[in-house]
Design a protein around this motif. Structure first.
Motif, mmCIF file in Angstrom:
data_model
loop_
_atom_site.group_PDB
_atom_site.id
_atom_site.type_symbol
_atom_site.label_atom_id
_atom_site.label_comp_id
_atom_site.label_asym_id
_atom_site.label_seq_id
_atom_site.Cartn_x
_atom_site.Cartn_y
_atom_site.Cartn_z
ATOM 1 N N LYS B 9 0.831 -1.196 0.000
ATOM 2 C CA LYS B 9 0.000 0.000 0.000
ATOM 3 C C LYS B 9 0.873 1.257 0.000
ATOM 4 C CE LYS B 9 -4.027 2.104 2.181
ATOM 5 N NZ LYS B 9 -4.691 2.301 0.871
ATOM 6 N N TYR B 35 -2.830 2.359 -13.648
ATOM 7 C CA TYR B 35 -3.045 3.785 -13.766
ATOM 8 C C TYR B 35 -2.066 4.494 -12.835
ATOM 9 C CZ TYR B 35 -7.642 3.177 -15.994
ATOM 10 O OH TYR B 35 -8.678 2.857 -16.849
ATOM 11 N N GLN B 37 -1.832 8.135 -10.693
ATOM 12 C CA GLN B 37 -2.532 9.348 -10.257
ATOM 13 C C GLN B 37 -1.516 10.287 -9.637
ATOM 14 O OE1 GLN B 37 -5.736 9.067 -7.231
ATOM 15 N NE2 GLN B 37 -6.936 10.339 -8.622
ATOM 16 N N LYS B 41 -4.248 14.764 -8.696
ATOM 17 C CA LYS B 41 -5.348 13.794 -8.728
ATOM 18 C C LYS B 41 -5.725 13.348 -10.126
ATOM 19 C CE LYS B 41 -5.886 14.311 -4.281
ATOM 20 N NZ LYS B 41 -5.398 13.294 -3.359
ATOM 21 N N PHE B 42 -4.879 13.700 -11.109
ATOM 22 C CA PHE B 42 -5.185 13.329 -12.477
ATOM 23 C C PHE B 42 -4.860 11.860 -12.689
ATOM 24 C CE2 PHE B 42 -6.551 14.357 -16.506
ATOM 25 C CZ PHE B 42 -5.644 14.002 -17.486
ATOM 26 N N LEU B 43 -5.847 11.077 -13.091
ATOM 27 C CA LEU B 43 -5.705 9.628 -13.230
ATOM 28 C C LEU B 43 -5.453 9.292 -14.690
ATOM 29 C CD1 LEU B 43 -6.069 7.052 -11.455
ATOM 30 C CD2 LEU B 43 -8.438 7.021 -12.221
ATOM 31 N N ILE B 45 -4.074 6.369 -17.615
ATOM 32 C CA ILE B 45 -3.772 4.967 -17.878
ATOM 33 C C ILE B 45 -2.317 4.811 -18.330
ATOM 34 C CG2 ILE B 45 -4.523 5.004 -20.296
ATOM 35 C CD1 ILE B 45 -5.725 2.194 -19.737
ATOM 36 N N PHE B 90 -2.516 2.813 -9.332
ATOM 37 C CA PHE B 90 -3.714 2.002 -9.149
ATOM 38 C C PHE B 90 -3.745 0.872 -10.160
ATOM 39 C CE2 PHE B 90 -6.156 4.174 -5.998
ATOM 40 C CZ PHE B 90 -5.840 5.507 -6.112
ATOM 41 N N ASN B 102 -16.918 -2.177 -19.875
ATOM 42 C CA ASN B 102 -15.586 -1.709 -19.507
ATOM 43 C C ASN B 102 -15.630 -0.915 -18.210
ATOM 44 O OD1 ASN B 102 -12.882 -1.106 -19.637
ATOM 45 N ND2 ASN B 102 -13.114 0.530 -21.128
ATOM 46 N N ILE B 103 -16.393 -1.379 -17.240
ATOM 47 C CA ILE B 103 -16.451 -0.722 -15.943
ATOM 48 C C ILE B 103 -15.227 -1.155 -15.158
ATOM 49 C CG2 ILE B 103 -17.704 -0.634 -13.765
ATOM 50 C CD1 ILE B 103 -20.260 -1.129 -15.514
ATOM 51 N N GLN B 104 -14.523 -0.166 -14.621
ATOM 52 C CA GLN B 104 -13.254 -0.438 -13.945
ATOM 53 C C GLN B 104 -13.464 -0.697 -12.454
ATOM 54 O OE1 GLN B 104 -9.997 0.690 -16.040
ATOM 55 N NE2 GLN B 104 -11.614 -0.147 -17.330
ATOM 56 N N PHE B 106 -11.187 -0.816 -9.191
ATOM 57 C CA PHE B 106 -9.859 -0.375 -8.790
ATOM 58 C C PHE B 106 -9.408 -1.002 -7.476
ATOM 59 C CE2 PHE B 106 -8.657 3.072 -11.658
ATOM 60 C CZ PHE B 106 -9.860 3.352 -12.283
ATOM 61 N N GLY B 107 -8.101 -1.180 -7.377
ATOM 62 C CA GLY B 107 -7.503 -1.516 -6.099
ATOM 63 C C GLY B 107 -7.402 -0.266 -5.237
ATOM 64 N N ALA B 108 -6.871 -0.419 -4.048
ATOM 65 C CA ALA B 108 -6.791 0.694 -3.099
ATOM 66 C C ALA B 108 -5.622 1.622 -3.403
ATOM 67 C CB ALA B 108 -6.690 0.167 -1.680
#
Lengths: 109, 115
Positions: B9, B35, B37, B41-43, B45, B90, B102-104, B106-108
């Motif tokens: 983490k 991804y 970030q 906060k811009f995410l 790929i 991420f 294509n719904i993502q 995400f991990g933590a």
């Protein structure tokens, strides 16, 4: 190139009011738009998907609209609660997702 | 059961080191992603794998090398870490690549700090 923009300024509203967040896209005609919620220290969580032929989509207190003429999607939270405070991200739908920069929502009691 | 889990983490390391981040999904999805970030906060790929095959490889320095040993796992190895690599990474998965599914998920996230 594809571009998707959200209002980068934080949105502060009073509990009980309706929060409205905006997502604008350019140079692209997405077949879908997605909305995600991200809490601090966590990954984004999917909320809603709206197709381009759908004017509106609802899920409990959430409502998303998709206006292909304005190239815009609006995300509404009605009867907002402090627990709704988070960053909300929109994303264009395609072979890969392109995310907006997110709008931070703060709901004050 | 966590649907998409990534480790560690937190990762604090010195410039020039090599580090790896691991990701596993138990959703039975075919597609996995990395991804980045940044501080704003811009995410964005970085990579996408579909059935262990690299599909999307964005403009990422070749110091970043993803590896997918099987559909449920996608790891990210970073060589010669630089200060600019500091970000939250991420992992995500989706049922398919593209389309309405294509719904993502995400991990933590892994917060990488390069000193």
């Amino acid at each position: 190139s594809q571009k998707i923009e959200q209002n980068s300024e934080a949105l502060n509203i009073q509990e009980g009011k309706t929060a409205t967040l905006t997502c604008n896209y350019t140079n692209y005609s997405p077949a879908y738009l997605q909305w995600y919620r991200q809490d601090p220290g966590r990954g984004p969580v999917f909320l809603l998907l709206i197709r381009k032929n759908e004017k509106e989509k609802r899920k409990e207190r959430l409502k998303v609209t998709f206006d292909t003429t304005l190239k815009q999607s609006l995300f509404h939270i009605t009867a907002s609660q402090p627990a709704d405070s988070a960053t909300y991200l929109c994303a264009t739908q395609g072979g890969k997702l392109i995310f907006g920069q997110g709008t931070e929502l703060s709901v004050k009691p | 059961d966590t649907a998409v889990s990534q480790t560690p983490k937190y990762l604090v390391t010195q410039m020039g080191n090599d580090k790896s981040i691991k990701c596993e999904q138990n959703l039975g999805h075919d597609t996995m992603y990395w991804y980045k970030q940044d501080s704003k906060k811009f995410l964005k790929i970085m990579f996408s794998y579909n059935n262990k095959e690299l599909i999307i490889n964005e403009t990422v320095p070749n110091r970043f090398s993803p590896k997918s040993p099987d559909k449920a796992h996608l790891n990210l190895h970073i060589n010669s870490l630089e200060l600019g690599d500091s970000a939250v990474y991420f992992c995500a998965s989706s049922q398919v690549l593209g389309g309405a599914k294509n719904i993502q998920y995400f991990g933590a996230g892994t917060r990488l700090s390069v000193l």
